[in-house]
Motif scaffolding. Structure first.
Motif, PDB file in Angstrom:
ATOM      1  N   LEU A 192      12.213   6.157  16.604  1.00 45.69           N
ATOM      2  CA  LEU A 192      11.206   5.442  16.014  1.00 45.69           C
ATOM      3  C   LEU A 192      11.532   4.147  15.701  1.00 45.69           C
ATOM      4  O   LEU A 192      10.865   3.187  15.640  1.00 45.69           O
ATOM      5  CB  LEU A 192      11.130   6.168  14.504  1.00 45.69           C
ATOM      6  CG  LEU A 192      10.378   7.723  14.621  1.00 45.69           C
ATOM      7  CD1 LEU A 192      10.359   8.360  13.436  1.00 45.69           C
ATOM      8  CD2 LEU A 192       8.802   7.488  15.068  1.00 45.69           C
ATOM      9  N   PHE A 193      12.805   3.735  15.495  1.00 42.67           N
ATOM     10  CA  PHE A 193      13.279   2.552  15.307  1.00 42.67           C
ATOM     11  C   PHE A 193      13.062   1.681  16.442  1.00 42.67           C
ATOM     12  O   PHE A 193      12.595   0.566  16.330  1.00 42.67           O
ATOM     13  CB  PHE A 193      14.895   2.514  15.024  1.00 42.67           C
ATOM     14  CG  PHE A 193      15.715   1.250  14.879  1.00 42.67           C
ATOM     15  CD1 PHE A 193      15.025   0.432  13.901  1.00 42.67           C
ATOM     16  CD2 PHE A 193      16.540   0.722  15.747  1.00 42.67           C
ATOM     17  CE1 PHE A 193      15.643  -0.968  13.615  1.00 42.67           C
ATOM     18  CE2 PHE A 193      17.003  -0.321  15.570  1.00 42.67           C
ATOM     19  CZ  PHE A 193      16.705  -1.221  14.420  1.00 42.67           C
ATOM     20  N   ALA A 295       4.867   6.800  11.777  1.00 44.36           N
ATOM     21  CA  ALA A 295       5.986   7.065  11.502  1.00 44.36           C
ATOM     22  C   ALA A 295       7.172   6.135  11.490  1.00 44.36           C
ATOM     23  O   ALA A 295       7.962   5.840  10.571  1.00 44.36           O
ATOM     24  CB  ALA A 295       6.611   8.399  11.825  1.00 44.36           C
ATOM     25  N   ALA A 296       7.142   5.268  12.669  1.00 49.21           N
ATOM     26  CA  ALA A 296       7.895   4.391  12.897  1.00 49.21           C
ATOM     27  C   ALA A 296       7.856   3.019  11.715  1.00 49.21           C
ATOM     28  O   ALA A 296       8.827   2.679  11.240  1.00 49.21           O
ATOM     29  CB  ALA A 296       7.727   3.694  14.136  1.00 49.21           C
ATOM     30  N   GLU A 301      10.200   0.645   6.917  1.00 50.74           N
ATOM     31  CA  GLU A 301       9.986   0.383   5.203  1.00 50.74           C
ATOM     32  C   GLU A 301      11.027   1.074   4.494  1.00 50.74           C
ATOM     33  O   GLU A 301      11.517   0.429   3.592  1.00 50.74           O
ATOM     34  CB  GLU A 301       8.550   0.553   5.054  1.00 50.74           C
ATOM     35  CG  GLU A 301       7.594  -0.476   5.654  1.00 50.74           C
ATOM     36  CD  GLU A 301       5.981  -0.137   5.356  1.00 50.74           C
ATOM     37  OE1 GLU A 301       6.025   0.779   5.063  1.00 50.74           O
ATOM     38  OE2 GLU A 301       5.208  -0.806   5.819  1.00 50.74           O
ATOM     39  N   VAL A 302      11.202   2.202   4.690  1.00 49.66           N
ATOM     40  CA  VAL A 302      12.080   3.049   3.945  1.00 49.66           C
ATOM     41  C   VAL A 302      13.478   2.581   4.141  1.00 49.66           C
ATOM     42  O   VAL A 302      14.342   2.521   3.095  1.00 49.66           O
ATOM     43  CB  VAL A 302      11.847   4.538   4.229  1.00 49.66           C
ATOM     44  CG1 VAL A 302      13.032   5.394   3.586  1.00 49.66           C
ATOM     45  CG2 VAL A 302      10.611   5.057   3.791  1.00 49.66           C
ATOM     46  N   GLU A 305      14.310  -0.819   2.364  1.00 55.66           N
ATOM     47  CA  GLU A 305      14.340  -0.650   0.957  1.00 55.66           C
ATOM     48  C   GLU A 305      15.899  -0.033   0.881  1.00 55.66           C
ATOM     49  O   GLU A 305      16.447  -0.485  -0.286  1.00 55.66           O
ATOM     50  CB  GLU A 305      13.442   0.433   0.282  1.00 55.66           C
ATOM     51  CG  GLU A 305      13.380   0.641  -1.054  1.00 55.66           C
ATOM     52  CD  GLU A 305      12.339   1.747  -1.523  1.00 55.66           C
ATOM     53  OE1 GLU A 305      12.494   2.101  -2.416  1.00 55.66           O
ATOM     54  OE2 GLU A 305      11.264   1.950  -0.762  1.00 55.66           O
ATOM     55  N   LEU A 306      16.384   0.998   1.427  1.00 57.44           N
ATOM     56  CA  LEU A 306      17.582   1.485   1.079  1.00 57.44           C
ATOM     57  C   LEU A 306      18.891   0.547   1.426  1.00 57.44           C
ATOM     58  O   LEU A 306      19.681   0.453   0.637  1.00 57.44           O
ATOM     59  CB  LEU A 306      17.916   2.825   2.127  1.00 57.44           C
ATOM     60  CG  LEU A 306      17.041   4.059   1.879  1.00 57.44           C
ATOM     61  CD1 LEU A 306      17.152   4.951   2.990  1.00 57.44           C
ATOM     62  CD2 LEU A 306      17.645   4.780   0.595  1.00 57.44           C
ATOM     63  N   LEU A 307      18.565  -0.068   2.459  1.00 60.99           N
ATOM     64  CA  LEU A 307      19.527  -1.286   2.988  1.00 60.99           C
ATOM     65  C   LEU A 307      19.606  -2.527   1.664  1.00 60.99           C
ATOM     66  O   LEU A 307      20.487  -2.825   1.441  1.00 60.99           O
ATOM     67  CB  LEU A 307      19.218  -1.895   4.366  1.00 60.99           C
ATOM     68  CG  LEU A 307      19.579  -1.121   5.227  1.00 60.99           C
ATOM     69  CD1 LEU A 307      19.284  -1.549   6.607  1.00 60.99           C
ATOM     70  CD2 LEU A 307      21.102  -0.724   5.466  1.00 60.99           C
ATOM     71  N   ASP A 308      18.310  -2.613   1.411  1.00 62.26           N
ATOM     72  CA  ASP A 308      18.298  -3.760   0.207  1.00 62.26           C
ATOM     73  C   ASP A 308      19.029  -3.309  -0.944  1.00 62.26           C
ATOM     74  O   ASP A 308      19.706  -4.160  -1.685  1.00 62.26           O
ATOM     75  CB  ASP A 308      16.715  -4.057  -0.123  1.00 62.26           C
ATOM     76  CG  ASP A 308      15.885  -4.956   0.840  1.00 62.26           C
ATOM     77  OD1 ASP A 308      16.893  -5.641   1.465  1.00 62.26           O
ATOM     78  OD2 ASP A 308      14.781  -5.059   0.821  1.00 62.26           O
TER      79      ASP A 308
END
Length: 316
Positions: A192-193, A295-296, A301-302, A305-308
């Motif tokens: 997906l990435f 889904a990609a 986006e998810v 958010e996690l990396l931020d």
């Protein structure tokens, strides 16, 4: 009908780059101190690229560099430490990079690990296989853009067939941990990435594709039951590949003139895989959910958010 080439499951990485000149081009291969990563880096170096061998174990990476320089005669091969679970080393790697980057092969990975979480609370396989590589790719975005025609190669797996990305429980907080499902989810994330990266960055000359390298005995199986390995060594022998063959599809995606500008696809055995309802013989085909554009987009986006939250600059 998907994209096909003159190569197949028996082709080696060196056969794929025969006649291709990568002089003046740069490449980074993660996890390049063992398994198919070594052969991926070797083939790129054999074609003339300046290759950075990135690995957690710097000493192992330096041994690989010596080996590749000796076998290819290319002295533009260097080693760098990169631990995808340690964002400080990822940042150090991206900060140190200068000039354009033409090829990034996100090859490193772990498989079927015991239940383990990072300091950020991320499940280990998702963190290593996807989030660490996403941080690296974001950090190298300016260098990829500067290349003008960069390619990102993401090593996925037929293991993606065991699980889509479960967005409402990424880290097994509400379900029992299953190492196979965690691995499958991370490999779906890899595919997906590539889809979303291509959508976002193609206008900058950057495309990404994912791939299944094939069945290869490497350190990746170190968490498997030895009895299972012994059994598969016999029953799966006809379909197993050497590391040189396993690296062929990665190298094809990184170098083939036929694939210039092609992105967001999933390959196996040096051709585009067929979308299937169930992975055939455990290794062939790609599930539709691993190529789903919505889904990609959600995964991107998810992940941002996690990396931020982890203090990573995702603005690149």
């Amino acid at each position: 009908m998907g994209i096909t080439t003159a190569f197949d499951a028996s082709s080696t990485a060196l056969e794929v780059v025969e006649g291709i000149d990568l002089t003046g081009r740069t490449a980074v291969v993660t996890g390049a101190s063992s398994g198919i990563g070594v052969e991926t880096a070797r083939a790129l170096a054999a074609a003339g690229a300046a290759v950075t061998v990135a690995a957690r174990d710097l000493a192992a990476a330096e041994r690989t560099v010596t080996d590749i320089r000796t076998t290819t005669g290319n002295d533009r091969v260097t080693a760098a430490r990169l631990d995808l679970l340690d964002l400080d080393t990822v940042r150090a790697f991206t900060d140190a990079w200068t000039g354009p980057l033409h090829v990034l092969v996100n090859n490193a990975g772990v498989m079927d690990t015991p239940e383990t979480y990072t300091e950020q609370g991320w499940e280990l396989q998702f963190a290593t296989n996807h989030l660490g590589h996403m941080a690296l790719t974001l950090g190298l975005h300016p260098a990829l853009t500067a290349a003008g025609d960069a390619r990102v190669v993401v090593v996925s797996s037929s293991g993606h067939g065991s699980s889509p990305v479960v967005f409402d429980d990424l880290f097994f907080e509400r379900r029992a941990y299953d190492p196979g499902l965690a691995y499958g989810q991370s490999k779906t994330a890899n595919a997906l990435f590539a889809v979303e990266l291509t959508r976002r960055w193609a206008d900058e000359g950057i495309v990404a594709n994912s791939l299944m390298p094939g069945g290869i005995w490497t350190n990746l199986q170190k968490h498997w039951d030895p009895k299972v390995i012994d059994e598969l060594s016999v029953t799966a022998a006809p379909i197993m590949k050497t590391p040189e063959q396993g690296a062929a599809t990665s190298v094809l995606l990184a170098t083939s003139p036929e694939l210039a500008g092609v992105g967001g696809r999933y390959f196996e055995d040096c051709h585009e895989a067929e979308v299937v309802d169930e992975i055939v013989d455990g290794i062939h085909g790609v599930r539709a959910y691993a190529l789903d554009p919505e889904a990609a987009r959600q995964l991107w986006e998810v992940s941002v958010e996690l990396l931020d939250k982890a203090g990573w600059d995702t603005s690149a």
